[in-house]
Design a protein around this motif. Structure first.
Motif, PDB file in Angstrom:
ATOM      1  N   VAL A   1       0.833  -1.196   0.000  1.00  0.00           N
ATOM      2  CA  VAL A   1       0.000   0.000   0.000  1.00  0.00           C
ATOM      3  C   VAL A   1       0.869   1.247   0.000  1.00  0.00           C
ATOM      4  N   GLU A   2       1.916   1.244   0.806  1.00  0.00           N
ATOM      5  CA  GLU A   2       2.789   2.416   0.870  1.00  0.00           C
ATOM      6  C   GLU A   2       3.512   2.643  -0.449  1.00  0.00           C
ATOM      7  N   ASP A   3       3.935   1.562  -1.105  1.00  0.00           N
ATOM      8  CA  ASP A   3       4.548   1.716  -2.427  1.00  0.00           C
ATOM      9  C   ASP A   3       3.551   2.314  -3.413  1.00  0.00           C
ATOM     10  N   ALA A   4       2.307   1.850  -3.332  1.00  0.00           N
ATOM     11  CA  ALA A   4       1.284   2.344  -4.253  1.00  0.00           C
ATOM     12  C   ALA A   4       0.960   3.807  -3.998  1.00  0.00           C
ATOM     13  N   VAL A   5       0.880   4.207  -2.731  1.00  0.00           N
ATOM     14  CA  VAL A   5       0.562   5.601  -2.441  1.00  0.00           C
ATOM     15  C   VAL A   5       1.750   6.507  -2.759  1.00  0.00           C
ATOM     16  N   ASP A   6       2.987   5.995  -2.645  1.00  0.00           N
ATOM     17  CA  ASP A   6       4.146   6.786  -3.069  1.00  0.00           C
ATOM     18  C   ASP A   6       4.076   7.081  -4.568  1.00  0.00           C
ATOM     19  N   LEU A   7       3.767   6.054  -5.350  1.00  0.00           N
ATOM     20  CA  LEU A   7       3.677   6.253  -6.796  1.00  0.00           C
ATOM     21  C   LEU A   7       2.507   7.173  -7.134  1.00  0.00           C
ATOM     22  N   LEU A   8       1.394   7.022  -6.433  1.00  0.00           N
ATOM     23  CA  LEU A   8       0.257   7.905  -6.658  1.00  0.00           C
ATOM     24  C   LEU A   8       0.624   9.348  -6.329  1.00  0.00           C
ATOM     25  N   SER A   9       1.335   9.551  -5.242  1.00  0.00           N
ATOM     26  CA  SER A   9       1.754  10.907  -4.876  1.00  0.00           C
ATOM     27  C   SER A   9       2.636  11.510  -5.953  1.00  0.00           C
ATOM     28  N   ASP A  10       3.617  10.732  -6.423  1.00  0.00           N
ATOM     29  CA  ASP A  10       4.531  11.243  -7.448  1.00  0.00           C
ATOM     30  C   ASP A  10       3.774  11.645  -8.708  1.00  0.00           C
ATOM     31  N   THR A  11       2.897  10.761  -9.181  1.00  0.00           N
ATOM     32  CA  THR A  11       2.231  11.029 -10.454  1.00  0.00           C
ATOM     33  C   THR A  11       1.192  12.138 -10.323  1.00  0.00           C
ATOM     34  N   LEU A  12       0.372  12.054  -9.291  1.00  0.00           N
ATOM     35  CA  LEU A  12      -0.719  13.018  -9.177  1.00  0.00           C
ATOM     36  C   LEU A  12      -0.202  14.425  -8.888  1.00  0.00           C
ATOM     37  N   LEU A  13       0.713  14.569  -7.931  1.00  0.00           N
ATOM     38  CA  LEU A  13       1.189  15.904  -7.584  1.00  0.00           C
ATOM     39  C   LEU A  13       1.971  16.533  -8.735  1.00  0.00           C
ATOM     40  N   SER A  14       2.762  15.714  -9.436  1.00  0.00           N
ATOM     41  CA  SER A  14       3.489  16.217 -10.600  1.00  0.00           C
ATOM     42  C   SER A  14       2.513  16.671 -11.686  1.00  0.00           C
ATOM     43  N   HIS A  15       1.495  15.858 -11.926  1.00  0.00           N
ATOM     44  CA  HIS A  15       0.510  16.179 -12.956  1.00  0.00           C
ATOM     45  C   HIS A  15      -0.252  17.459 -12.626  1.00  0.00           C
ATOM     46  N   LEU A  16      -0.703  17.598 -11.382  1.00  0.00           N
ATOM     47  CA  LEU A  16      -1.465  18.785 -11.010  1.00  0.00           C
ATOM     48  C   LEU A  16      -0.630  20.053 -11.167  1.00  0.00           C
ATOM     49  N   ALA A  17       0.639  19.982 -10.777  1.00  0.00           N
ATOM     50  CA  ALA A  17       1.510  21.148 -10.911  1.00  0.00           C
ATOM     51  C   ALA A  17       1.717  21.510 -12.392  1.00  0.00           C
ATOM     52  N   TYR A  18       1.917  20.492 -13.236  1.00  0.00           N
ATOM     53  CA  TYR A  18       2.085  20.731 -14.671  1.00  0.00           C
ATOM     54  C   TYR A  18       0.836  21.344 -15.277  1.00  0.00           C
ATOM     55  N   GLU A  19      -0.313  20.800 -14.911  1.00  0.00           N
ATOM     56  CA  GLU A  19      -1.564  21.316 -15.455  1.00  0.00           C
ATOM     57  C   GLU A  19      -1.775  22.773 -15.062  1.00  0.00           C
ATOM     58  N   GLU A  20      -1.521  23.117 -13.811  1.00  0.00           N
ATOM     59  CA  GLU A  20      -1.667  24.511 -13.385  1.00  0.00           C
ATOM     60  C   GLU A  20      -0.692  25.406 -14.136  1.00  0.00           C
ATOM     61  N   ARG A  21       0.534  24.942 -14.279  1.00  0.00           N
ATOM     62  CA  ARG A  21       1.544  25.745 -14.959  1.00  0.00           C
ATOM     63  C   ARG A  21       1.129  26.102 -16.373  1.00  0.00           C
ATOM     64  N   GLU A  22       0.497  25.153 -17.064  1.00  0.00           N
ATOM     65  CA  GLU A  22       0.171  25.359 -18.472  1.00  0.00           C
ATOM     66  C   GLU A  22      -1.223  25.934 -18.716  1.00  0.00           C
ATOM     67  N   LEU A  23      -2.163  25.708 -17.793  1.00  0.00           N
ATOM     68  CA  LEU A  23      -3.553  26.039 -18.096  1.00  0.00           C
ATOM     69  C   LEU A  23      -4.145  27.197 -17.310  1.00  0.00           C
ATOM     70  N   LEU A  24      -3.472  27.683 -16.273  1.00  0.00           N
ATOM     71  CA  LEU A  24      -4.077  28.782 -15.515  1.00  0.00           C
ATOM     72  C   LEU A  24      -4.339  29.997 -16.406  1.00  0.00           C
ATOM     73  N   GLY A  25      -3.369  30.337 -17.238  1.00  0.00           N
ATOM     74  CA  GLY A  25      -3.551  31.471 -18.134  1.00  0.00           C
ATOM     75  C   GLY A  25      -4.665  31.264 -19.136  1.00  0.00           C
ATOM     76  N   PRO A  26      -4.674  30.130 -19.870  1.00  0.00           N
ATOM     77  CA  PRO A  26      -5.777  29.893 -20.804  1.00  0.00           C
ATOM     78  C   PRO A  26      -7.148  29.840 -20.134  1.00  0.00           C
ATOM     79  N   LEU A  27      -7.234  29.230 -18.961  1.00  0.00           N
ATOM     80  CA  LEU A  27      -8.525  29.183 -18.274  1.00  0.00           C
ATOM     81  C   LEU A  27      -8.983  30.580 -17.873  1.00  0.00           C
ATOM     82  N   ALA A  28      -8.044  31.418 -17.471  1.00  0.00           N
ATOM     83  CA  ALA A  28      -8.408  32.797 -17.125  1.00  0.00           C
ATOM     84  C   ALA A  28      -8.926  33.541 -18.356  1.00  0.00           C
ATOM     85  N   ARG A  29      -8.314  33.285 -19.500  1.00  0.00           N
ATOM     86  CA  ARG A  29      -8.705  34.021 -20.706  1.00  0.00           C
ATOM     87  C   ARG A  29      -9.969  33.476 -21.352  1.00  0.00           C
TER      88      ARG A  29
END
Length: 519
Positions: A487-515
């Motif tokens: 379970v801990e291995d699975a949640v580590d991988l989930l943390s890596d993928t999800l947090l990285s993805h959310l940060a990338y999405e915000e970096r690229e889409l905050l401006g377009p969503l605002a516009r």
């Protein structure tokens, strides 16, 4: 305190008066520009002074661009489910995914019968509503529909058009049998203040929660909405005082009873505007402060990374004039496994700096708020597992601990909690893939590589969530604790993928969503 931690939303509940249509249209458009999330209207086909709800919603959908639309609530006995499902799907397609569907089992039976509808007992009305929901959802799934019910049927029906996503269904329920149906089947519960005052809510909500759990759902899956009315003044009663009094009372209803959507019954433009300007922002602030305070009362155990931080590519030409910063990614990774190559992520240079209106800034902040909720939920999962690992609680005790979490409900198991979290993430990604991303792709074709990559990552995260869920199932069935490592291995991988993805999405889409907005 019972806070289901759903994002706060606000709506208006307008009277479909045929004699006051100009004012109705003005109020609807004012609601949109004032930042309301929902535009709802009554549905009483037998009321001669009222416009037809679906005709009106279609017209208002054409005269607005972002606000979501729903009857509040549709009169099911006078609207056959297949026809209603087709009407809702059609309007959803025409408005770019802005339709939700409030349903009622029926009332005012003399008027229903006068309009050619059936007269049903309370039990028959509830059973007919359950059949209608099943039939409509089958219609929205597409393909051939075959349904044999006591009240409704469909035989060899070719369903279409399909909505942009599974349309959320609200139920206006007051009695125990309807409340149990709501917990079992509905996406939202929408009582009205005049029929369900706050002192009656805990007993009603308990019935919904029990039914949801019995159906394998979490109570938080049933969004709590409240049709409210009041006046601004100096009174001491509920929604009778100043805007500050209203805000404090509504925040209390969120934190104590779990309401997260407030639909204001008002036709007066000044009332609609004042509520949006003075009450809604204050409610959000009060609830946010209390949620942050509650989160600090239950800190997650720090987890040491098992690998060195990776180098995170910077955005190309990020628009620093947008005063809503993207959540940074410091490169920390907990798992040695990599499910994608972050160096290949495309970027979309932002245009030169520009001034953003308050509503545009709010659109960008909305994405960050959603992501913050997902990040906070992930931290709570980690906290529970850390306590199990440290020996401060076993799996059974962890279940009890989750019962007392500020944003959880009674009788949740560890597996049910985490399963619900997986559904929240998947639901968020599905909404983006089917509605938000196509809109942005049309508005700015240059975003296509970024959007394609985000969709690909959604599929990867879905697989990671499945692995996490399987590990949790093994943990719940485990008697000697050996499954905890998985379970801990699975949640580590989930943390890596999800947090990285959310940060990338915000970096690229905050401006377009605002516009460009979301839809």
């Amino acid at each position: 305190m019972t806070d289901y931690a759903n994002t706060l939303e606000f709506g208006v509940f307008l009277t479909p008066d045929a004699n006051g249509f100009d004012g109705l249209l003005t109020s609807a458009q004012l609601a949109e520009v004032s930042g309301y999330d929902l535009l709802t209207v009554q549905d009483h086909p037998y009321q001669k002074s009222f416009l037809d709800a679906w005709t009106l919603l279609s017209f208002l959908g054409a005269r607005t661009s972002a606000i979501r639309l729903s009857p509040n609530v549709a009169n099911l006995p006078l609207r056959p489910p297949v026809v209603l499902a087709k009407a809702a799907a059609s309007l959803d397609v025409l408005t770019g995914g802005r339709v939700e569907l409030g349903l009622g089992a029926g009332a005012f039976w003399d008027a229903v019968v006068a309009a050619g509808g059936p007269r049903r007992t309370p039990g028959e009305a509830v059973d007919a509503l359950a059949e209608a929901i099943e039939l409509m959802r089958a219609f929205w799934a597409g393909g051939r529909v075959d349904f044999d019910g006591t009240y409704y049927g469909a035989h060899g029906l070719g369903a279409g058009p399909l909505p942009t996503r599974q349309i959320p269904i609200w139920i206006g329920a007051l009695k125990p049998r309807m409340l149990r149906l709501t917990g079992r089947l509905a996406d939202a519960w929408v009582p009205s203040l005049g029929f369900a005052p706050p002192e009656q809510i805990p007993e009603m909500a308990a019935i919904i929660d029990e039914a949801a759990l019995a159906a394998g759902r979490s109570p938080a899956d049933v969004r709590r909405m409240y049709n409210i009315h009041g006046r601004f003044g100096t009174g001491r009663g509920l929604l009778e005082g100043s805007p500050a009094d209203w805000a404090e009372q509504l925040a209390g209803l969120t934190l104590e009873h779990g309401f997260s959507t407030y639909v204001l019954a008002a036709d007066d433009p000044s009332m609609i505007e004042r509520f949006a300007a003075e009450v809604a922002p204050a409610v959000r602030e009060l609830v946010e402060v209390e949620r942050e305070r509650a989160a600090l009362d239950q800190p997650a155990e720090p987890v040491a990374p098992t690998t060195e931080p990776i180098e995170v590519p910077a955005a190309a030409g990020a628009d620093t004039s947008l005063p809503v910063p993207a959540t940074p990614d410091d490169g920390t990774r907990l798992s040695g496994e990599r499910v994608w190559d972050e160096s290949t992520r495309p970027t979309r240079p932002e245009p030169a700096g520009q001034d953003y209106r308050p509503d545009q800034r709010a659109a960008a902040q909305h994405l960050v708020d959603i992501h913050d909720h997902l990040r906070g939920e992930l931290a709570q999962v980690r906290d529970v597992l850390a306590q199990v690992r440290s020996g401060s609680m076993d799996v059974g005790s962890a279940r009890s601990a989750i019962n007392t979490m500020t944003m959880r409900q009674n009788n949740w198991t560890l597996g049910a909690y985490c399963e619900a979290y997986c559904r929240v993430v998947t639901g968020h990604h599905t909404l983006e893939d089917t509605a938000v991303f196509p809109h942005l792709r049309h508005a700015d074709p240059g975003l296509a590589p970024v959007l394609d990559r985000l969709v690909e990552e959604h599929h990867v995260i879905h697989d990671v969530l499945d692995r996490f869920d399987r590990a949790l199932v093994a943990l719940v069935a485990d008697e000697d604790g050996t499954a905890l490592d998985g379970v801990e291995d699975a949640v580590d991988l989930l943390s890596d993928t999800l947090l990285s993805h959310l940060a990338y999405e915000e970096r690229e889409l905050l401006g377009p969503l605002a516009r460009f907005g979301y839809y």
